[in-house]
Design an enzyme around this catalytic site. Structure first.
Site, short mmCIF file in Angstrom:
data_model
loop_
_atom_site.label_atom_id
_atom_site.label_comp_id
_atom_site.label_asym_id
_atom_site.label_seq_id
_atom_site.Cartn_x
_atom_site.Cartn_y
_atom_site.Cartn_z
N LYS A 99 -1.44 55.96 10.35
CA LYS A 99 -0.77 55.04 9.43
C LYS A 99 0.57 55.63 8.99
O LYS A 99 0.68 56.85 8.83
CB LYS A 99 -1.62 54.83 8.17
CG LYS A 99 -2.85 53.98 8.36
CD LYS A 99 -3.60 53.83 7.03
CE LYS A 99 -4.89 53.05 7.20
NZ LYS A 99 -4.69 51.65 7.56
N ARG A 145 -14.64 48.53 11.45
CA ARG A 145 -15.54 47.67 12.22
C ARG A 145 -16.43 48.49 13.15
O ARG A 145 -17.52 48.05 13.52
CB ARG A 145 -14.72 46.62 12.98
CG ARG A 145 -13.71 47.18 13.93
CD ARG A 145 -12.65 46.16 14.33
NE ARG A 145 -11.64 45.97 13.28
CZ ARG A 145 -10.63 45.11 13.37
NH1 ARG A 145 -10.49 44.34 14.44
NH2 ARG A 145 -9.78 45.00 12.39
N1 BES Z 1 -8.88 50.55 5.76
C1 BES Z 1 -7.98 49.70 6.45
C2 BES Z 1 -7.77 48.34 5.76
C3 BES Z 1 -7.14 48.36 4.40
C4 BES Z 1 -5.79 48.08 4.25
C5 BES Z 1 -7.89 48.59 3.26
C6 BES Z 1 -5.22 48.05 2.99
C7 BES Z 1 -7.32 48.56 1.99
C8 BES Z 1 -5.97 48.28 1.87
C9 BES Z 1 -8.50 49.43 7.86
O1 BES Z 1 -9.25 50.45 8.43
C10 BES Z 1 -7.33 49.23 8.75
O2 BES Z 1 -6.58 50.15 8.91
N2 BES Z 1 -7.21 48.07 9.35
C11 BES Z 1 -6.13 47.77 10.22
C12 BES Z 1 -6.69 46.98 11.37
C13 BES Z 1 -5.72 46.72 12.47
C14 BES Z 1 -5.38 48.02 13.18
C15 BES Z 1 -6.31 45.72 13.44
C16 BES Z 1 -5.09 46.96 9.45
O3 BES Z 1 -5.48 46.14 8.62
O4 BES Z 1 -3.91 47.19 9.66
MN MN Z 2 -8.05 51.91 9.39
#
Ligand code: BES
Ligand code: MN
Ligand code: ZN
Length: 507
Positions: free
Chosen positions: A278, A352
């Site tokens: 990230k 997931r």
């Molecule tokens: N933990 C994150 C989602 C999240 C984002 C939680 C903001 C709380 C606040 C999750 O694991 C994630 O990173 N999801 C990705 C999925 C994508 C790569 C398909 C996302 O939402 O960007």
């Molecule tokens: Mn994630």
């Protein structure tokens, strides 16, 4: 980790002069023609003088407003507090408005010890709402500040003035409020802990500790056991971290059980994104990524504490998502619990993967319903904002969760599970890819999860719903109502209310 709850409640119907408190709180509603004091047991003269001075004091009746005045000689309290309750329809405040008002007042009055509420209540549920809001608003995280000079301790004693003081149903309602608030507050603390302290092994131990004294069986699967049993999703996500993953199974059984419920929670103790790392700004709040598992844990404990006549099994899918030489790579294929294969195209779509293992494990015990809770997607926040969770899945279960959330005072909104998203998850090398259509990504993630919900004893797919709490689990903005900064404890109150509704429907 400190989970101490230090707040006591008392309900009285005696004259206010007899209660010596630090503050007496009355509610001010936002009327069509300015602020109105909600029926308070004060003298006509005092009410008239307050009414006349409110405009000049800047009292509007807006929610969250707390204005302190010198105590009235006719009461036994040192100060008088005018607490805004917002717009009030037909003079009747909703339970949620009462919770928020009590919470906002208690939170802003930190530093005082004893607070007396004189807010009109006509039902036991309203007295309990005041108590619940106060207990939630009194929450403080035992933070790691080295200078505690300016720290104001939370209010520890609450007295509620109500004509219902002698109602036979009051004790149980207050007990419920205390148990639920304790569960929400413990969830907040787990979320607030820095990930250097709360990692898979310590989270699992915290679950064991919190369950002590309650009729809940805690089984911790460590990395050796997870590997042996084939939990490929949890192991895959956790393999880049020096702190190995865990699965925690919590079992509460009632001998009067009317239903078998399974709850599955996402427990990523820190989500760096892994190799698909990230950007810095998106990573700072990612200690909150175990909020679903923390909510599931504390829901099971609250249901056990309340002795509700159901069987509940909680599954906490716990791992830390880190990049390293041992981490999963984009294009690696994992074999999930139960045998399905998944091509990992983005290691940041890790929630997931751990949830899939949890859903399969939960399904193997043939529960009547499965509910999963996860901070699953950033797309949830884009779609519904910071305060409203999305619910997807079986229409009946989703509707029941929405109704439970409405009663509990949490914001939940149903979203569809469009079939046409499924092809976007196809992979040329495995049963599925872990990412698909980006637009409506909250639903794409739910469509992925759906594949791992098994069949019940009747051969039909087990009724299931998924709560995406990515936004509402963590409050980055200022505190409001009974909601503090950081961990909010989202989903606990909805889940407890849902379980109560299941019991009520079977009666
Ligand atoms: N933990 C994150 C989602 C999240 C984002 C939680 C903001 C709380 C606040 C999750 O694991 C994630 O990173 N999801 C990705 C999925 C994508 C790569 C398909 C996302 O939402 O960007
Ligand atoms: Mn994630
Ligand atoms: Zn995540």
């Amino acid at each position: 980790m400190s989970f101490k709850e230090d707040i006591s409640f008392r309900v009285v119907s005696s004259e206010l002069a007899k209660v010596s408190a630090d503050a007496l709180v009355v509610a001010v509603g936002k009327g069509a023609d300015g602020p109105v004091i909600l029926d308070a047991p004060l003298s006509t003269a005092a009410l008239a003088s307050l009414k006349a001075s409110m405009p000049a004091l800047g009292v509007t009746g807006a929610a969250d407003q707390v204005v302190r005045l010198p105590g009235l000689p006719e009461t036994g309290a040192k100060i008088l507090v005018l607490a805004g309750i917002g717009a009030v329809k037909n003079g009747a405040a909703s339970d949620e408005a009462l919770r928020r008002t009590a919470g906002a007042a208690i939170r802003q009055l930190a530093g005082l010890k004893h607070v007396l509420f004189a807010i009109p209540t006509t039902a036991v549920g309203q007295v309990a709402a005041l108590a619940e809001g106060a207990a939630l608003g009194a929450y403080q995280y035992a933070s790691l500040h080295s200078n505690t000079k300016d720290k104001r301790d939370p209010v520890s004693k609450v007295t509620i003035h109500s004509t219902l003081a002698k109602d036979p149903e009051l004790a149980a309602a207050l007990e419920r409020a205390a148990v639920v608030a304790k569960a929400v507050n413990a969830t907040r603390t787990l979320v607030n802990e820095p990930p250097s302290k709360l990692y898979p092994a310590t989270f699992a131990e915290a679950a064991r500790d919190l369950a002590k004294g309650l009729p809940v069986k805690v089984t911790i699967l460590d990395e050796k056991r997870l590997l042996k049993d084939g939990y490929g999703g949890i192991m895959g996500v956790g393999q880049g971290s020096s702190r190995p993953p865990r699965m925690v199974k919590l079992e509460y059984k009632s001998d009067r059980a009317v239903a078998d419920l399974a709850l599955v929670g996402k427990g990523i103790t820190f989500d760096s994104g892994g190799i698909s790392i990230k950007p810095g700004a998106g990573m700072v709040t990612m200690k909150c990524d175990m909020a679903g598992a923390a909510a599931v844990l504390n829901t099971v404990l609250a249901v056990a504490d309340l002795g509700l006549p159901v069987n509940v099994t909680g599954w906490l899918c716990i791992a830390e998502n880190m990049p390293s030489g041992t981490a999963i790579r984009p294009s690696d294929v994992l074999t999930m619990f139960g045998g399905k294969t998944v091509e990992v195209l983005n290691t940041d779509a890790e929630g997931r993967l751990v949830m899939a293992d949890g859903l399969v494990a939960a399904s193997q015990e043939f529960p009547d319903v499965i509910i999963d809770v996860a901070t699953l997607t950033g797309a949830q926040v884009v779609a519904l904002g910071h305060r409203t969770a999305g619910v997807m899945g079986d229409e009946g279960v989703s509707a029941a969760l929405k109704a439970a959330a409405d009663r509990a005072g949490e914001l939940v909104w149903p979203m569809p599970l469009p079939e046409e998203l499924r092809p976007s998850l196809e992979s040329p090398v495995a049963d599925m890819a872990n990412i698909g259509e980006r637009m409506g990504g909250m639903m794409t993630a739910a469509v992925f999860l759906q594949e791992f919900v098994g069949k019940g004893k009747d051969g039909e797919t087990i009724p299931w719903a998924h709560l995406d709490i990515a936004g509402p689990a963590f409050n980055e903005a200022s505190p409001y109502g009974y909601t503090p900064k950081q961990g909010t404890g989202m989903a606990v109150r909805t889940l407890v209310a849902y379980v109560e509704d299941v019991v009520a429907r079977s009666a």
